[in-house]
Design an enzyme around this catalytic site. Sequence first.
Site, PDB file in Angstrom:
ATOM      1  N   SER A 119       2.561   1.764  -9.757  1.00 25.15           N
ATOM      2  CA  SER A 119       2.528   0.919  -8.557  1.00 25.15           C
ATOM      3  C   SER A 119       3.235  -0.414  -8.791  1.00 25.15           C
ATOM      4  O   SER A 119       3.194  -0.963  -9.899  1.00 25.15           O
ATOM      5  CB  SER A 119       1.063   0.648  -8.193  1.00 25.15           C
ATOM      6  OG  SER A 119       0.978  -0.393  -7.254  1.00 25.15           O
ATOM      7  N   TYR A 166       6.656  -1.626  -3.117  1.00 28.36           N
ATOM      8  CA  TYR A 166       6.228  -2.309  -1.902  1.00 28.36           C
ATOM      9  C   TYR A 166       7.256  -3.407  -1.671  1.00 28.36           C
ATOM     10  O   TYR A 166       7.643  -4.097  -2.618  1.00 28.36           O
ATOM     11  CB  TYR A 166       4.868  -2.983  -2.105  1.00 28.36           C
ATOM     12  CG  TYR A 166       3.657  -2.094  -1.944  1.00 28.36           C
ATOM     13  CD1 TYR A 166       3.545  -1.194  -0.897  1.00 28.36           C
ATOM     14  CD2 TYR A 166       2.572  -2.215  -2.828  1.00 28.36           C
ATOM     15  CE1 TYR A 166       2.412  -0.410  -0.743  1.00 28.36           C
ATOM     16  CE2 TYR A 166       1.438  -1.439  -2.674  1.00 28.36           C
ATOM     17  CZ  TYR A 166       1.362  -0.533  -1.625  1.00 28.36           C
ATOM     18  OH  TYR A 166       0.236   0.225  -1.469  1.00 28.36           O
ATOM     19  N   THR A 207       6.917   3.072  -0.466  1.00 26.15           N
ATOM     20  CA  THR A 207       5.720   3.345   0.345  1.00 26.15           C
ATOM     21  C   THR A 207       5.919   2.768   1.741  1.00 26.15           C
ATOM     22  O   THR A 207       6.206   1.579   1.890  1.00 26.15           O
ATOM     23  CB  THR A 207       4.468   2.745  -0.328  1.00 26.15           C
ATOM     24  OG1 THR A 207       4.318   3.380  -1.604  1.00 26.15           O
ATOM     25  CG2 THR A 207       3.214   2.982   0.499  1.00 26.15           C
ATOM     26  N   LYS A 233       7.076   7.538   0.726  1.00 23.51           N
ATOM     27  CA  LYS A 233       5.671   7.956   0.601  1.00 23.51           C
ATOM     28  C   LYS A 233       4.900   7.476   1.826  1.00 23.51           C
ATOM     29  O   LYS A 233       4.924   6.278   2.145  1.00 23.51           O
ATOM     30  CB  LYS A 233       5.069   7.336  -0.664  1.00 23.51           C
ATOM     31  CG  LYS A 233       3.571   7.551  -0.827  1.00 23.51           C
ATOM     32  CD  LYS A 233       3.123   7.037  -2.193  1.00 23.51           C
ATOM     33  CE  LYS A 233       1.644   7.211  -2.418  1.00 23.51           C
ATOM     34  NZ  LYS A 233       0.821   6.204  -1.745  1.00 23.51           N
ATOM     35  N   HIS A 258      -2.203   7.817   2.377  1.00 18.89           N
ATOM     36  CA  HIS A 258      -2.683   6.775   1.461  1.00 18.89           C
ATOM     37  C   HIS A 258      -4.156   7.020   1.102  1.00 18.89           C
ATOM     38  O   HIS A 258      -4.935   6.089   0.916  1.00 18.89           O
ATOM     39  CB  HIS A 258      -2.520   5.406   2.132  1.00 18.89           C
ATOM     40  CG  HIS A 258      -2.084   4.307   1.203  1.00 18.89           C
ATOM     41  ND1 HIS A 258      -0.784   3.870   1.112  1.00 18.89           N
ATOM     42  CD2 HIS A 258      -2.786   3.526   0.341  1.00 18.89           C
ATOM     43  CE1 HIS A 258      -0.708   2.865   0.237  1.00 18.89           C
ATOM     44  NE2 HIS A 258      -1.917   2.648  -0.247  1.00 18.89           N
TER      45      HIS A 258
HETATM   46  C1  LIG Z   1      -7.461   2.187  -5.765  1.00 25.43           C
HETATM   47  C2  LIG Z   1      -6.211   2.664  -5.086  1.00 25.43           C
HETATM   48  C3  LIG Z   1      -5.070   1.880  -5.118  1.00 25.43           C
HETATM   49  C4  LIG Z   1      -3.883   2.329  -4.518  1.00 25.43           C
HETATM   50  N1  LIG Z   1      -2.746   1.577  -4.617  1.00 25.43           N
HETATM   51  C5  LIG Z   1      -1.573   2.054  -4.127  1.00 25.43           C
HETATM   52  C6  LIG Z   1      -0.355   1.357  -4.349  1.00 25.43           C
HETATM   53  O1  LIG Z   1      -0.323   0.310  -4.999  1.00 25.43           O
HETATM   54  N2  LIG Z   1       0.779   1.893  -3.831  1.00 25.43           N
HETATM   55  C7  LIG Z   1       0.782   3.077  -3.122  1.00 25.43           C
HETATM   56  O2  LIG Z   1       1.834   3.519  -2.659  1.00 25.43           O
HETATM   57  N3  LIG Z   1      -0.363   3.760  -2.925  1.00 25.43           N
HETATM   58  C8  LIG Z   1      -1.524   3.292  -3.416  1.00 25.43           C
HETATM   59  N4  LIG Z   1      -2.679   4.024  -3.252  1.00 25.43           N
HETATM   60  C9  LIG Z   1      -2.620   5.330  -2.577  1.00 25.43           C
HETATM   61  C10 LIG Z   1      -2.342   6.464  -3.590  1.00 25.43           C
HETATM   62  O3  LIG Z   1      -1.030   6.374  -4.088  1.00 25.43           O
HETATM   63  C11 LIG Z   1      -2.514   7.852  -2.959  1.00 25.43           C
HETATM   64  O4  LIG Z   1      -1.726   7.938  -1.788  1.00 25.43           O
HETATM   65  C12 LIG Z   1      -3.951   8.194  -2.614  1.00 25.43           C
HETATM   66  O5  LIG Z   1      -4.866   7.645  -3.533  1.00 25.43           O
HETATM   67  C13 LIG Z   1      -4.111   9.709  -2.601  1.00 25.43           C
HETATM   68  O6  LIG Z   1      -5.364  10.078  -2.156  1.00 25.43           O
HETATM   69  P1  LIG Z   1      -6.571  10.525  -3.123  1.00 25.43           P
HETATM   70  O7  LIG Z   1      -7.095   9.273  -3.735  1.00 25.43           O
HETATM   71  O8  LIG Z   1      -7.517  11.142  -2.149  1.00 25.43           O
HETATM   72  O9  LIG Z   1      -6.028  11.504  -4.133  1.00 25.43           O
HETATM   73  C14 LIG Z   1      -3.872   3.573  -3.832  1.00 25.43           C
HETATM   74  C15 LIG Z   1      -5.029   4.356  -3.804  1.00 25.43           C
HETATM   75  C16 LIG Z   1      -6.186   3.925  -4.435  1.00 25.43           C
HETATM   76  C17 LIG Z   1      -7.398   4.810  -4.417  1.00 25.43           C
END
Ligand SMILES: Cc1cc2nc3c(=O)[nH]c(=O)nc-3n(C[C@H](O)[C@H](O)[C@H](O)COP(=O)(O)O)c2cc1C
Length: 399
Positions: free
Chosen positions: A105, A129, A154, A250, A274
Site C-alpha cells: 500500500s 493512492y 486504487t 483496483k 475495498h
Molecule cells: C485494514 C485495511 C486497510 C486497507 N488499506 C488499503 C490501502 O491502503 N489501499 C487499497 O487499495 N486498499 C486497501 N484496503 C482494501 C484491500 O486492498 C482489499 O480490497 C480488501 O481488504 C479485500 O477484502 P477482504 O478484506 O474481505 O479480503 C484495505 C483493507 C483493510 C482491511
Amino acid sequence: MLLNSDDFRREAQRQLPKFVFDYVDGAAEDGHCLRRNRSDLDALTLTPRVLRDTTAVDTSVEIFGARWKVPFGIAPMGLNGLIRPGGDGILAMAAERAGAAFALSTASNMRLEDVRAAAQNGVQWMQLYVMHREMAQRIVQRAQRAGYQALVLTVDVPVSGYRELDVRNGFRMPFKPTARLVWDLLTHPRWALSSALAGVPDFVNLTADGEAAGSASMQAALLARAMDRSLVWETLAWLRDHWHGPLLLKGVLSAQDAQLALRYGVDGVIVSNHGGRQLDASPSAISALPAVVNAVQGRMPVFMDSGIRRGSHVAKALALGATAVFVGRPVLFGLAARGPAGVEAVLKALTDELVRTMTLLGAPSLADLRRMQGELGEVSAASTARETRSAVPAPSEVS
Ligand SMILES: Cc1cc2nc3c(=O)[nH]c(=O)nc-3n(C[C@H](O)[C@H](O)[C@H](O)COP(=O)(O)O)c2cc1C
C-alpha cells in the site's frame, strides 16, 4: 485450534486492542456490503466431476511474465505497522515463501524500497493512492527503481467510506488518548508494549528522499484519504509517462468501466469493493465478476478481491473467470494472532483448501477449474435463494 481464517479472526480479536481490531475488521456504515461479499461467495456451489486423474494438482499461474505458485496474493493494506511492528515486511516475506503475490500500500509503514529488499524473489506490486500528483509521481518512480512489477491504481476511494466503528472508538491520527483508548491499551499490555517500543507507525512512503518524515498535511490527507478527486480516465496518460510496466485499476465493479479500462490501455482490473469499506450499497465483488469478465473477453486479466476466506472461494472466483484473487483481512488476522507464523499459516490453509477443493472437483489444474463454467462442471447459485441467483448473473445474462 487455529485452522481457518475465521479462527484467526477470533484470535486476533482477543489479542488486539478493540480500536485496532475494529479498524481492520470493520466496514462502511451498516456493513451490508461486507456481509454480501461473504454470503454471495458462500452461496455459490461447484458441481464436482468424478473419476478424473488428480494425482498431481497444479495451482500455479503465469501473470505478466511471472509465475505465481498459487492463484492469490495479499491485497494492499495500509497501517500494517499498527497491527504488528514491521508488518509490511512480514507479509511480503510470507507471501514470497508461499509463492503468492504481495501488493504494498501507499500507506505502508515501511519504506517501499525496504519491503522490496526484504522479499527480492517475490512478486511485488505497488498500490497507488493519488492525493497530490507530485507525490504520486515520486512514489511511482521510486517503485519502478525498486523493482515492483506492476502498479495498482486504487480508484474506489475518491473519498473515504464512513467507518463508524473508527469514529465511535475515537481512532484518528495523530493519536489522541481518551479514557476509553487508554483502557483499551491497558487491557492489551502485550500489544501496547511492543507498539510503544516500536513507536507510532508513520506513512513513510510520503517522505521525499532525504526528508525526515512525511509532511503533516500529507499524513493527515492519507489517513483521511483526501484524494485528488480531479483524477479521470484521461489522467491515466500522465501515470503512463512515469510508470513503464503493467498498470492495473483496483475497485472496478461495472462492465462499462472495464471496457473503458481497455480503451485507455490499462493492463488489468481488480474487481473489488475495498472489502466493503467504501460504498456500503456496492454489489458483492463475486457478483460483479462475471459481467466484467464478459466485458473484457480475455483481452486483459481480471482479478478479484473482497470476501475471500476459503480456498473454495478462490476456486469459485477462478471458475467465474478471475485470473487470480487477492486476500485482505485474513492475513492481518494471522499477523495479529501469531506474527510471521500466523501469516504463513493463513496462506497455507488457503493453499491446502484450494488443492483439496480442486481434487474433490476433479479439476487438477486452474485451466480445468476455469472450464467449470463450461463443459467440465458447473458453478451455480441455483441451490440457494433467488436473491443470490440474481446477485450472480450467468454469463449469458450479462450484456
Ligand atoms: C485494514 C485495511 C486497510 C486497507 N488499506 C488499503 C490501502 O491502503 N489501499 C487499497 O487499495 N486498499 C486497501 N484496503 C482494501 C484491500 O486492498 C482489499 O480490497 C480488501 O481488504 C479485500 O477484502 P477482504 O478484506 O474481505 O479480503 C484495505 C483493507 C483493510 C482491511
